[in-house]
Design a protein around this motif. Structure first.
Motif, PDB file in Angstrom:
ATOM      1  N   GLU B  36       0.810  -1.226   0.000  1.00 31.50           N
ATOM      2  CA  GLU B  36       0.000   0.000   0.000  1.00 31.50           C
ATOM      3  C   GLU B  36       0.842   1.274   0.000  1.00 31.50           C
ATOM      4  OE1 GLU B  36      -2.915  -0.280   3.156  1.00 31.50           O
ATOM      5  OE2 GLU B  36      -3.329  -2.356   2.621  1.00 31.50           O
ATOM      6  N   SER B  72      -3.190   3.364   9.942  1.00 33.61           N
ATOM      7  CA  SER B  72      -3.384   4.786   9.608  1.00 33.61           C
ATOM      8  C   SER B  72      -2.265   5.638  10.189  1.00 33.61           C
ATOM      9  CB  SER B  72      -4.715   5.300  10.142  1.00 33.61           C
ATOM     10  OG  SER B  72      -5.736   4.483   9.721  1.00 33.61           O
ATOM     11  N   GLN B  84       1.900  12.951  -0.052  1.00 31.28           N
ATOM     12  CA  GLN B  84       0.809  12.034  -0.421  1.00 31.28           C
ATOM     13  C   GLN B  84       1.235  10.993  -1.451  1.00 31.28           C
ATOM     14  OE1 GLN B  84      -2.191  11.814   0.788  1.00 31.28           O
ATOM     15  NE2 GLN B  84      -2.492  13.707   1.909  1.00 31.28           N
ATOM     16  N   GLU B  89      -2.574   4.334  -3.245  1.00 32.00           N
ATOM     17  CA  GLU B  89      -3.925   4.749  -3.650  1.00 32.00           C
ATOM     18  C   GLU B  89      -4.165   6.154  -3.117  1.00 32.00           C
ATOM     19  OE1 GLU B  89      -6.731   2.048  -2.007  1.00 32.00           O
ATOM     20  OE2 GLU B  89      -6.431   0.561  -3.584  1.00 32.00           O
ATOM     21  N   PRO B  90      -4.812   7.024  -3.907  1.00 36.63           N
ATOM     22  CA  PRO B  90      -5.093   8.365  -3.370  1.00 36.63           C
ATOM     23  C   PRO B  90      -6.099   8.283  -2.223  1.00 36.63           C
ATOM     24  CG  PRO B  90      -6.112   8.064  -5.522  1.00 36.63           C
ATOM     25  CD  PRO B  90      -5.298   6.850  -5.268  1.00 36.63           C
ATOM     26  N   PRO B  91      -5.994   9.183  -1.218  1.00 30.29           N
ATOM     27  CA  PRO B  91      -6.939   9.135  -0.103  1.00 30.29           C
ATOM     28  C   PRO B  91      -8.364   9.426  -0.558  1.00 30.29           C
ATOM     29  CG  PRO B  91      -5.514  11.061   0.054  1.00 30.29           C
ATOM     30  CD  PRO B  91      -5.014  10.252  -1.085  1.00 30.29           C
ATOM     31  N   ARG B  92      -9.334   8.915   0.231  1.00 32.00           N
ATOM     32  CA  ARG B  92     -10.744   9.082  -0.161  1.00 32.00           C
ATOM     33  C   ARG B  92     -11.362  10.324   0.491  1.00 32.00           C
ATOM     34  NH1 ARG B  92      -9.870   3.561  -0.150  1.00 32.00           N
ATOM     35  NH2 ARG B  92     -10.781   2.420  -1.885  1.00 32.00           N
ATOM     36  N   HIS B  93     -10.635  11.406   0.547  1.00 33.95           N
ATOM     37  CA  HIS B  93     -11.182  12.658   1.076  1.00 33.95           C
ATOM     38  C   HIS B  93     -10.433  13.826   0.443  1.00 33.95           C
ATOM     39  CE1 HIS B  93      -7.599  13.083   3.594  1.00 33.95           C
ATOM     40  NE2 HIS B  93      -7.728  11.794   3.857  1.00 33.95           N
ATOM     41  N   ALA B  96      -8.168  14.795  -3.355  1.00 34.86           N
ATOM     42  CA  ALA B  96      -7.816  13.486  -3.925  1.00 34.86           C
ATOM     43  C   ALA B  96      -9.043  12.621  -4.188  1.00 34.86           C
ATOM     44  CB  ALA B  96      -6.860  12.762  -2.993  1.00 34.86           C
ATOM     45  N   LEU B  97     -10.177  12.987  -3.589  1.00 37.06           N
ATOM     46  CA  LEU B  97     -11.407  12.228  -3.822  1.00 37.06           C
ATOM     47  C   LEU B  97     -11.781  12.250  -5.312  1.00 37.06           C
ATOM     48  CD1 LEU B  97     -13.710  10.706  -2.367  1.00 37.06           C
ATOM     49  CD2 LEU B  97     -14.911  12.869  -2.198  1.00 37.06           C
ATOM     50  N   TRP B 100     -11.016   9.254  -7.343  1.00 36.07           N
ATOM     51  CA  TRP B 100     -11.965   8.145  -7.254  1.00 36.07           C
ATOM     52  C   TRP B 100     -13.261   8.493  -7.980  1.00 36.07           C
ATOM     53  CZ3 TRP B 100     -10.400   3.618  -5.290  1.00 36.07           C
ATOM     54  CH2 TRP B 100      -9.269   3.629  -4.465  1.00 36.07           C
ATOM     55  N   ALA B 101     -13.689   9.764  -7.826  1.00 35.25           N
ATOM     56  CA  ALA B 101     -15.008  10.151  -8.340  1.00 35.25           C
ATOM     57  C   ALA B 101     -15.021  10.313  -9.861  1.00 35.25           C
ATOM     58  CB  ALA B 101     -15.459  11.438  -7.672  1.00 35.25           C
TER      59      ALA B 101
END
Lengths: 174, 156
Positions: B36, B72, B84, B89-93, B96-97, B100-101
């Motif tokens: 990761e 974490s 970062q 994987e980019p963070p989910r917030h 960087a969200l 994912w979006a």
């Protein structure tokens, strides 16, 4: 109507592919190119105490900008030379500035203590400044004149005493 | 009764998914963190790199696991040092969200466009039936006459 939508979709697809290709070419063209001309500015935190260093604060002085990391073997070889040059040229308005990149700050501190480095050392953990200077390995050294322009040789690998003195003289003259 | 059974089933399924994730968060292994996290000099995950900084990072991670840090916490400490980009994987917030979006939004937009195109196409083509799409509404007189002659001969 359908033909128009199809044409629009085809044009969008071609534009997307062209955009991705342009991005790839730009990345390939820029990733290994060392910085020239005006030295890219930065503000980075010091590794051994609180506070930051702004490159612009050294305007009017010649700067030896050295990119290094504690895990880099040739950096160990050149560290005493940089320290000696920092002492030798200090009274002539020359600053040696070390940028520790892609490294643990604690390891960098231990490195500085081990080699008795007294010139300012900053931490560029994410490597953004390293990327802006087009640095591809460690160590690499740039010389910046009093007006903030990169001059002289761009040295990849450990810098020698001769290279240091010649390029510092050039930076002071420019 | 069946509702209770269904509830228990859903709960046990949820637990079977969440429990390992929670255990992994509290007691991470070096192997999973190596997958990761990215080596900053070679841009591959740590498990695929043997560069000096990758070896140092593995040593650091092993030390933090031994000290009882959660996954974490270890990641946060490495992000603090390397930025970062150290995360595979980019963070989910935050900003960087978008990483994912955007693919999901793109796929949704493409599906909508295809649906609209299909709907429009089906409407403009008209009803599909015998003689509507396959044959023209009327034949040229010469050809029609010949067809009549051939049919008459066939009938006769």
């Amino acid at each position: 109507m359908v033909a128009r939508i199809r044409l629009g979709a085809q044009m969008a697809a071609v534009a997307a592919v062209a955009g991705l290709l342009a991005l790839l070419v730009w990345k390939l063209a820029h990733q290994t190119e060392p910085a020239r001309g005006v030295a890219p500015g930065f503000t980075l935190p010091l590794i051994d105490r609180s506070g930051e260093v702004d490159l612009a604060a050294f305007r009017g002085r010649a700067v030896v900008l050295n990119f290094w990391a504690s895990w880099c073997i040739p950096c160990k070889e050149e560290a005493p030379r940089l320290q000696a040059a920092a002492r030798r040229w200090a009274t002539r308005g020359v600053v040696v500035l070390g940028i520790d990149s892609q490294d643990f700050r604690g390891d960098a501190r231990r490195f500085a203590r081990r080699y008795s480095l007294t010139y300012p050392l900053v931490h560029d953990g994410p490597g953004k400044t390293r990327a802006r200077y087009g640095v591809t390995g460690f160590p690499e050294t740039f010389f910046i004149d009093r007006r903030g322009n990169i001059v002289g040789e761009h040295i990849q690998g450990p810098v020698s005493d001769r290279q240091l003195d010649e390029n510092i003289k050039l930076a002071l003259r420019a | 009764m069946s509702r209770t059974f269904l509830g228990a089933l859903v709960l046990s399924l949820a637990l079977s998914v969440c429990a390992p994730a929670s255990a992994s968060e509290r007691h991470p292994t070096l192997a999973e963190l190596e997958r990761e996290l990215v080596c900053p000099t070679c841009q591959t995950t740590l498990d695929q790199s043997d560069s000096p900084i990758a070896r140092r990072m593995k040593q650091y991670i092993a030390g933090r696991i031994a000290a009882g840090d959660t996954k974490s916490e270890i990641k946060e400490k490495l992000v603090e040092q390397f930025g970062q980009g150290v995360l595979s994987e980019p963070p989910r917030h935050g900003f960087a969200l978008l990483a994912w979006a955007l693919p999901l939004l793109g796929a949704g937009a493409a599906a909508l466009a295809l649906g609209a195109l299909g709907w429009h196409w089906s409407r403009t083509r008209g009803p599909v039936g015998v003689g509507t799409a396959a044959a023209p509404a009327s034949l040229p007189p010469q050809l029609e006459r010949r067809v009549d002659e051939e049919l008459a001969r066939f009938d006769g």
